[in-house]
Scaffold this motif. Structure first.
Motif, short mmCIF file in Angstrom:
data_model
loop_
_atom_site.label_atom_id
_atom_site.label_comp_id
_atom_site.label_asym_id
_atom_site.label_seq_id
_atom_site.Cartn_x
_atom_site.Cartn_y
_atom_site.Cartn_z
N LEU A 33 10.08 -38.57 36.28
CA LEU A 33 8.94 -38.93 35.43
C LEU A 33 8.80 -37.95 34.27
O LEU A 33 8.54 -38.36 33.13
N SER A 34 8.97 -36.66 34.54
CA SER A 34 8.84 -35.65 33.48
C SER A 34 9.92 -35.80 32.43
O SER A 34 9.64 -35.82 31.23
N TYR A 35 11.18 -35.93 32.87
CA TYR A 35 12.28 -36.07 31.92
C TYR A 35 12.19 -37.40 31.18
O TYR A 35 12.52 -37.48 29.99
N ALA A 36 11.75 -38.43 31.86
CA ALA A 36 11.61 -39.73 31.20
C ALA A 36 10.55 -39.66 30.11
O ALA A 36 10.69 -40.27 29.05
N SER A 37 9.47 -38.91 30.35
CA SER A 37 8.42 -38.76 29.34
C SER A 37 8.96 -38.04 28.10
O SER A 37 8.66 -38.43 26.97
N ILE A 38 9.76 -37.02 28.32
CA ILE A 38 10.36 -36.30 27.19
C ILE A 38 11.32 -37.22 26.44
O ILE A 38 11.30 -37.29 25.21
N ALA A 39 12.16 -37.94 27.19
CA ALA A 39 13.11 -38.86 26.57
C ALA A 39 12.37 -39.97 25.81
O ALA A 39 12.80 -40.40 24.73
N LEU A 40 11.24 -40.42 26.36
CA LEU A 40 10.44 -41.46 25.70
C LEU A 40 9.93 -40.96 24.35
O LEU A 40 9.98 -41.68 23.35
N PHE A 41 9.47 -39.72 24.30
CA PHE A 41 8.98 -39.15 23.04
C PHE A 41 10.08 -39.18 21.98
O PHE A 41 9.88 -39.64 20.86
N PHE A 42 11.25 -38.66 22.34
CA PHE A 42 12.34 -38.63 21.36
C PHE A 42 12.85 -40.05 21.06
O PHE A 42 13.17 -40.35 19.91
N GLY A 43 12.88 -40.91 22.07
CA GLY A 43 13.34 -42.28 21.85
C GLY A 43 12.41 -43.07 20.93
O GLY A 43 12.87 -43.79 20.04
N VAL A 44 11.11 -42.91 21.13
CA VAL A 44 10.13 -43.61 20.29
C VAL A 44 10.27 -43.15 18.85
O VAL A 44 10.25 -43.96 17.92
N ASN A 45 10.43 -41.84 18.64
CA ASN A 45 10.55 -41.34 17.27
C ASN A 45 11.89 -41.73 16.64
O ASN A 45 11.94 -42.03 15.45
N ALA A 46 12.95 -41.76 17.42
CA ALA A 46 14.25 -42.21 16.90
C ALA A 46 14.17 -43.68 16.51
O ALA A 46 14.68 -44.09 15.45
N LEU A 47 13.53 -44.49 17.34
CA LEU A 47 13.37 -45.90 17.03
C LEU A 47 12.53 -46.09 15.77
O LEU A 47 12.83 -46.93 14.92
#
Length: 194
Positions: A33-47
């Protein structure tokens, strides 16, 4: 409602046929959950960059223009805190006592807000408590997309919302697919069912 203290946690009466519940998060699930939240932040901004290009940052740049870094940072932190408080208040609104007794406890652990209801709660009500922030705030986030906010604000708002709801959604799934029970008692580090 009271501030969380481990010493204030009550256990259910043993004579009431409570049994330990195999419901909770393993260390592996917490890490995911923690790593997915971090990945989500970067993924959302990359998108966002992919969709809007450099215009993605223009709204934030115009918001921050003329302000000190400290003031801009304070605004961002205040917005994050406001969202998390609202998220937890939605949980509390559905507690059996609506947060008006000392059974509802609020706390912060590892920079994350949480609430627990330390008492007997029906499975149906527990499912409503767990899913409520996702059910209430997702349509509000979708409505915000219609307002003239900057793309970076919208993308990060949805990312924050999904990140904050990830644990709730996982717990909801565990409750739906886990052992059958009618009542649960949350004792913070353990749960009991009957």
């Amino acid at each position: 409602m009271r501030l969380f203290r481990i010493a204030a946690i009550r256990q259910p009466d043993a004579v009431d046929s409570w049994r330990a519940a195999p419901i909770g998060f393993s260390l592996t699930e917490i890490r995911i959950l923690s790593y997915a939240s971090i990945a989500l932040f970067f993924g959302v901004n990359a998108l966002g960059l992919l969709i809007w290009g450099s215009a993605y940052f223009e709204g934030f740049a115009s918001f921050a223009k003329g302000q000190s870094i400290a003031l801009t940072t304070a605004y961002v932190i205040a917005a994050l805190l406001a969202y998390h408080v609202m998220h937890e208040l939605i949980h509390i609104a559905l507690h059996p006592d609506r947060g008006l007794s000392d059974r509802t406890m609020i706390g912060v652990k590892a920079a994350a807000f949480f609430v627990i209801y330390n008492g007997e709660i029906s499975k149906e009500n527990l499912l409503r408590v767990v899913i409520a922030p996702f059910a209430v705030l997702t349509p509000l986030c979708a409505l915000a997309a219609l307002a003239p906010f900057s793309p970076i604000f919208l993308a990060n708002m949805f990312g924050l919302h999904l990140s904050a709801c990830a644990g709730d959604l996982l717990l909801y799934r565990k409750l739906k697919n886990g052992p059958e029970f009618a009542w649960m008692w949350n004792a913070y580090t353990s749960a009991y069912i009957k």
